[in-house]
Design an enzyme around this catalytic site. Structure first.
Site, PDB file in Angstrom:
ATOM      1  CE1 TYR A   1       2.230  44.923 -43.668  1.00 30.67           C
ATOM      2  CE2 TYR A   1       3.423  42.892 -43.264  1.00 30.67           C
ATOM      3  CZ  TYR A   1       3.025  44.154 -42.856  1.00 30.67           C
ATOM      4  OH  TYR A   1       3.439  44.635 -41.627  1.00 30.67           O
TER       5      TYR A   1
ATOM      6  CE  LYS B   1       5.364  44.928 -38.923  1.00 30.36           C
ATOM      7  NZ  LYS B   1       5.740  45.867 -37.840  1.00 30.36           N
TER       8      LYS B   1
HETATM    9  P1  NAD Z   1       1.203  54.681 -37.155  1.00 37.90           P
HETATM   10  O1  NAD Z   1       1.425  55.377 -38.445  1.00 37.90           O
HETATM   11  O2  NAD Z   1       0.323  55.323 -36.185  1.00 37.90           O
HETATM   12  O3  NAD Z   1       2.603  54.368 -36.449  1.00 37.90           O
HETATM   13  C1  NAD Z   1       3.778  54.106 -37.186  1.00 37.90           C
HETATM   14  C2  NAD Z   1       4.879  54.876 -36.484  1.00 37.90           C
HETATM   15  O4  NAD Z   1       6.138  54.609 -37.076  1.00 37.90           O
HETATM   16  C3  NAD Z   1       4.681  56.403 -36.556  1.00 37.90           C
HETATM   17  O5  NAD Z   1       4.618  56.925 -35.266  1.00 37.90           O
HETATM   18  C4  NAD Z   1       5.911  56.880 -37.281  1.00 37.90           C
HETATM   19  O6  NAD Z   1       6.354  58.146 -36.809  1.00 37.90           O
HETATM   20  C5  NAD Z   1       6.882  55.789 -36.950  1.00 37.90           C
HETATM   21  N1  NAD Z   1       8.052  55.760 -37.825  1.00 37.90           N
HETATM   22  C6  NAD Z   1       8.133  55.426 -39.137  1.00 37.90           C
HETATM   23  N2  NAD Z   1       9.395  55.597 -39.590  1.00 37.90           N
HETATM   24  C7  NAD Z   1      10.116  56.030 -38.515  1.00 37.90           C
HETATM   25  C8  NAD Z   1      11.481  56.403 -38.350  1.00 37.90           C
HETATM   26  N3  NAD Z   1      12.357  56.382 -39.359  1.00 37.90           N
HETATM   27  N4  NAD Z   1      11.889  56.809 -37.113  1.00 37.90           N
HETATM   28  C9  NAD Z   1      11.005  56.856 -36.075  1.00 37.90           C
HETATM   29  N5  NAD Z   1       9.715  56.528 -36.190  1.00 37.90           N
HETATM   30  C10 NAD Z   1       9.284  56.125 -37.401  1.00 37.90           C
HETATM   31  O7  NAD Z   1       0.672  53.209 -37.540  1.00 37.90           O
HETATM   32  P2  NAD Z   1       0.418  51.908 -36.653  1.00 37.90           P
HETATM   33  O8  NAD Z   1      -0.489  51.083 -37.455  1.00 37.90           O
HETATM   34  O9  NAD Z   1       0.072  52.274 -35.275  1.00 37.90           O
HETATM   35  O10 NAD Z   1       1.842  51.185 -36.670  1.00 37.90           O
HETATM   36  C11 NAD Z   1       2.559  50.834 -35.514  1.00 37.90           C
HETATM   37  C12 NAD Z   1       3.120  49.436 -35.619  1.00 37.90           C
HETATM   38  O11 NAD Z   1       2.040  48.494 -35.633  1.00 37.90           O
HETATM   39  C13 NAD Z   1       3.938  49.154 -36.864  1.00 37.90           C
HETATM   40  O12 NAD Z   1       5.036  48.340 -36.518  1.00 37.90           O
HETATM   41  C14 NAD Z   1       2.985  48.367 -37.723  1.00 37.90           C
HETATM   42  O13 NAD Z   1       3.655  47.527 -38.622  1.00 37.90           O
HETATM   43  C15 NAD Z   1       2.285  47.572 -36.663  1.00 37.90           C
HETATM   44  N6  NAD Z   1       1.011  46.952 -37.067  1.00 37.90           N
HETATM   45  C16 NAD Z   1       0.039  47.721 -37.643  1.00 37.90           C
HETATM   46  C17 NAD Z   1      -1.171  47.132 -38.023  1.00 37.90           C
HETATM   47  C18 NAD Z   1      -2.254  47.936 -38.696  1.00 37.90           C
HETATM   48  O14 NAD Z   1      -3.070  47.358 -39.406  1.00 37.90           O
HETATM   49  N7  NAD Z   1      -2.334  49.252 -38.477  1.00 37.90           N
HETATM   50  C19 NAD Z   1      -1.368  45.764 -37.792  1.00 37.90           C
HETATM   51  C20 NAD Z   1      -0.349  45.015 -37.183  1.00 37.90           C
HETATM   52  C21 NAD Z   1       0.830  45.630 -36.831  1.00 37.90           C
HETATM   53  O1  0WE Z   2       2.562  47.131 -40.932  1.00 41.69           O
HETATM   54  C1  0WE Z   2       1.669  47.695 -41.508  1.00 41.69           C
HETATM   55  C2  0WE Z   2       1.920  48.947 -42.323  1.00 41.69           C
HETATM   56  C3  0WE Z   2       3.320  49.448 -42.227  1.00 41.69           C
HETATM   57  C4  0WE Z   2       3.689  50.484 -43.253  1.00 41.69           C
HETATM   58  C5  0WE Z   2       2.805  51.404 -43.786  1.00 41.69           C
HETATM   59  C6  0WE Z   2       3.247  52.341 -44.720  1.00 41.69           C
HETATM   60  C7  0WE Z   2       2.316  53.321 -45.388  1.00 41.69           C
HETATM   61  C8  0WE Z   2       3.034  54.567 -45.823  1.00 41.69           C
HETATM   62  C9  0WE Z   2       5.003  50.512 -43.665  1.00 41.69           C
HETATM   63  N1  0WE Z   2       5.441  51.409 -44.585  1.00 41.69           N
HETATM   64  C10 0WE Z   2       4.594  52.315 -45.093  1.00 41.69           C
HETATM   65  N2  0WE Z   2       5.080  53.212 -46.016  1.00 41.69           N
HETATM   66  C11 0WE Z   2       4.369  54.278 -46.439  1.00 41.69           C
HETATM   67  O2  0WE Z   2       4.839  55.053 -47.298  1.00 41.69           O
HETATM   68  N3  0WE Z   2       0.403  47.144 -41.443  1.00 41.69           N
HETATM   69  C12 0WE Z   2       0.227  45.853 -40.805  1.00 41.69           C
HETATM   70  C13 0WE Z   2      -0.797  47.770 -42.038  1.00 41.69           C
HETATM   71  C14 0WE Z   2      -0.955  47.233 -43.411  1.00 41.69           C
HETATM   72  O3  0WE Z   2      -0.166  47.657 -44.402  1.00 41.69           O
HETATM   73  C15 0WE Z   2      -0.502  46.940 -45.532  1.00 41.69           C
HETATM   74  C16 0WE Z   2      -1.532  46.056 -45.226  1.00 41.69           C
HETATM   75  C17 0WE Z   2      -1.829  46.220 -43.855  1.00 41.69           C
HETATM   76  C18 0WE Z   2      -2.821  45.466 -43.057  1.00 41.69           C
HETATM   77  C19 0WE Z   2       0.026  47.009 -46.815  1.00 41.69           C
HETATM   78  C20 0WE Z   2      -0.500  46.183 -47.812  1.00 41.69           C
HETATM   79  C21 0WE Z   2      -1.528  45.301 -47.503  1.00 41.69           C
HETATM   80  C22 0WE Z   2      -2.058  45.228 -46.217  1.00 41.69           C
END
Ligand code: NAD
Ligand code: 0WE
Length: 258
Positions: free
Chosen positions: A157, A164
Site C-alpha cells: 500500500y 491516507k
Molecule cells: P473506484 O476506482 O471505483 O473509485 C476511485 C475514483 O477515483 C474513481 O471514480 C476515479 O475516477 C477517481 N479519481 C482518480 N483520480 C482522479 C482525479 N484525478 N480526478 C477525479 N477523480 C479521480 O475505487 P474505490 O475503491 O471505490 O475508491 C474510492 C475511495 O475509497 C478511494 O479513496 C479509496 O482509497 C477508498 N478505499 C477503497 C478501498 C477498497 O478496497 N476498494 C478500501 C478503503 C478505502
Molecule cells: O485505496 C485503495 C486503492 C487506491 C488506488 C488504486 C490504484 C490502482 C490503479 C490508488 N492508486 C491507484 N493507481 C492505479 O494506477 N485501496 C484501499 C485498495 C487497495 O489498494 C491496495 C491495497 C488495497 C486494499 C494496494 C496495495 C495493497 C493493498
C-alpha cells in the site's frame, strides 16, 4: 420518511457500479437525498450519466481533481441547479501504479509521493473549500474514504498509506475550520473491496482473505454497508460527530491476534 429527506448531495468518485461512491449514492437516494455527480474525464461521462439516471439525477459535471479550475467550475455549475448543498462525498484516490508494489522506501519517488498526496488528500481540502459557500447555514456534512493503511504499515500500500494518513489529518483540520459554520467533516475507513481502484492490485486477494479469516465478523464488507454508514454519518442523527474516522471493516481494525 428517509434519513436524508430534503438533503442535496454531491458525489465525487463514481467510476463503476462497484465503486464505493456508488454504494453511497444508492443508500443516499434510498434515504431521500437529491444527488449530483462528477466524473473524472470524458471516458467516464456516459457511464456516470447512466448511473445518475438510475438514482433520478440529471446533474453530472466533469471534474479532474488535479485542476483548480475544474474544481471551481463544479460549484458554479451546481449553483445553476441548486440554491444550496448539504453533503459532499469525496471518494477519490490515486498513486502511480508502480508505487503500489514492492518495498516502500525502495520504490517511493518524489513524483509518486506528490501525486498520491495531491489527488488523494489535497483534493478533499480543495473541494471542501469550494463547497463551503453553498453549504452556508445548512448544517452541511463532508465525508471522505480512508483505509487502515493510514495507521498501520501494510504490504504494497506504501505511499498511499502515507497519503491516507494525510487525508485523515485533513479530516481533523477541515472539521476544525468548518465547525464554526455548522459543517461536519468525517471519514469512513473501509475494509478492502474489489473495485476498479483495487482490481489492478497484485495481492488484493490476500487482503480480502485475511479479513475473511481474522476479522471478528469473518467476512468482507460490501459497498452497500459502507453506503449505509455514510448515509447515517451525513444525516442529522450524526449531528454531534465531526473530525472522526469511523471503521466499516467487519471489526478488522480492532483485533490483535485472531
Ligand atoms: P473506484 O476506482 O471505483 O473509485 C476511485 C475514483 O477515483 C474513481 O471514480 C476515479 O475516477 C477517481 N479519481 C482518480 N483520480 C482522479 C482525479 N484525478 N480526478 C477525479 N477523480 C479521480 O475505487 P474505490 O475503491 O471505490 O475508491 C474510492 C475511495 O475509497 C478511494 O479513496 C479509496 O482509497 C477508498 N478505499 C477503497 C478501498 C477498497 O478496497 N476498494 C478500501 C478503503 C478505502
Ligand atoms: O485505496 C485503495 C486503492 C487506491 C488506488 C488504486 C490504484 C490502482 C490503479 C490508488 N492508486 C491507484 N493507481 C492505479 O494506477 N485501496 C484501499 C485498495 C487497495 O489498494 C491496495 C491495497 C488495497 C486494499 C494496494 C496495495 C495493497 C493493498
Amino acid at each position: 420518511m428517509g434519513l436524508l429527506d430534503n438533503k442535496r448531495a454531491l458525489i465525487v468518485g463514481v467510476a463503476s457500479n462497484r465503486s464505493i461512491a456508488w454504494g453511497i449514492a444508492q443508500a443516499m437516494h434510498r434515504e431521500g437525498a437529491e444527488l449530483a455527480f462528477t466524473y473524472q474525464n470524458d471516458k467516464l461521462r456516459e457511464r456516470v450519466e447512466k448511473y445518475a439516471a438510475e438514482v433520478n439525477s440529471n446533474i453530472t459535471i466533469p471534474c479532474d481533481v488535479s485542476s483548480d479550475t475544474e474544481i471551481q467550475a463544479v460549484f458554479e455549475h451546481l449553483d445553476d441547479y441548486w440554491d444550496g448543498l448539504d453533503i459532499l462525498i469525496h471518494s477519490v484516490a490515486f498513486a502511480p501504479k508502480e508505487q503500489l508494489d514492492g518495498e516502500y522506501l525502495e520504490n517511493v519517488t518524489r513524483e509518486g509521493f506528490l501525486t498520491a498526496h495531491e489527488i488523494s488528500s489535497y483534493s478533499f481540502s480543495a473541494l471542501g473549500d469550494s463547497a463551503r459557500e453553498m453549504m452556508k447555514g445548512r448544517n452541511g456534512s463532508m465525508l471522505t474514504l480512508s483505509y487502515i493503511g493510514a495507521v498501520r504499515a501494510m504490504p504494497n500500500y506504501n505511499v498511499m498509506g502515507v497519503a491516507k494518513a494525510s487525508l485523515e489529518a485533513n479530516v481533523r483540520y477541515m472539521a476544525s475550520s468548518l465547525g464554526p459554520e455548522g459543517i461536519r467533516v468525517n471519514a469512513i475507513s473501509a475494509g478492502p473491496i474489489r473495485t476498479l481502484a483495487a482490481s489492478g492490485i497484485k495481492g488484493l486477494r490476500d487482503f480480502l482473505t485475511q479479513v475473511e479469516n481474522v476479522s471478528p465478523l469473518r467476512r468482507n464488507v460490501t459497498i452497500d454497508e459502507v453506503g449505509n454508514v455514510a448515509a447515517f454519518m451525513c444525516s442529522d442523527y450524526a449531528s454531534a460527530v465531526t473530525g472522526e474516522i469511523t471503521y466499516v471493516d467487519c471489526g478488522y481494525n480492532s483485533i490483535g491476534m485472531a
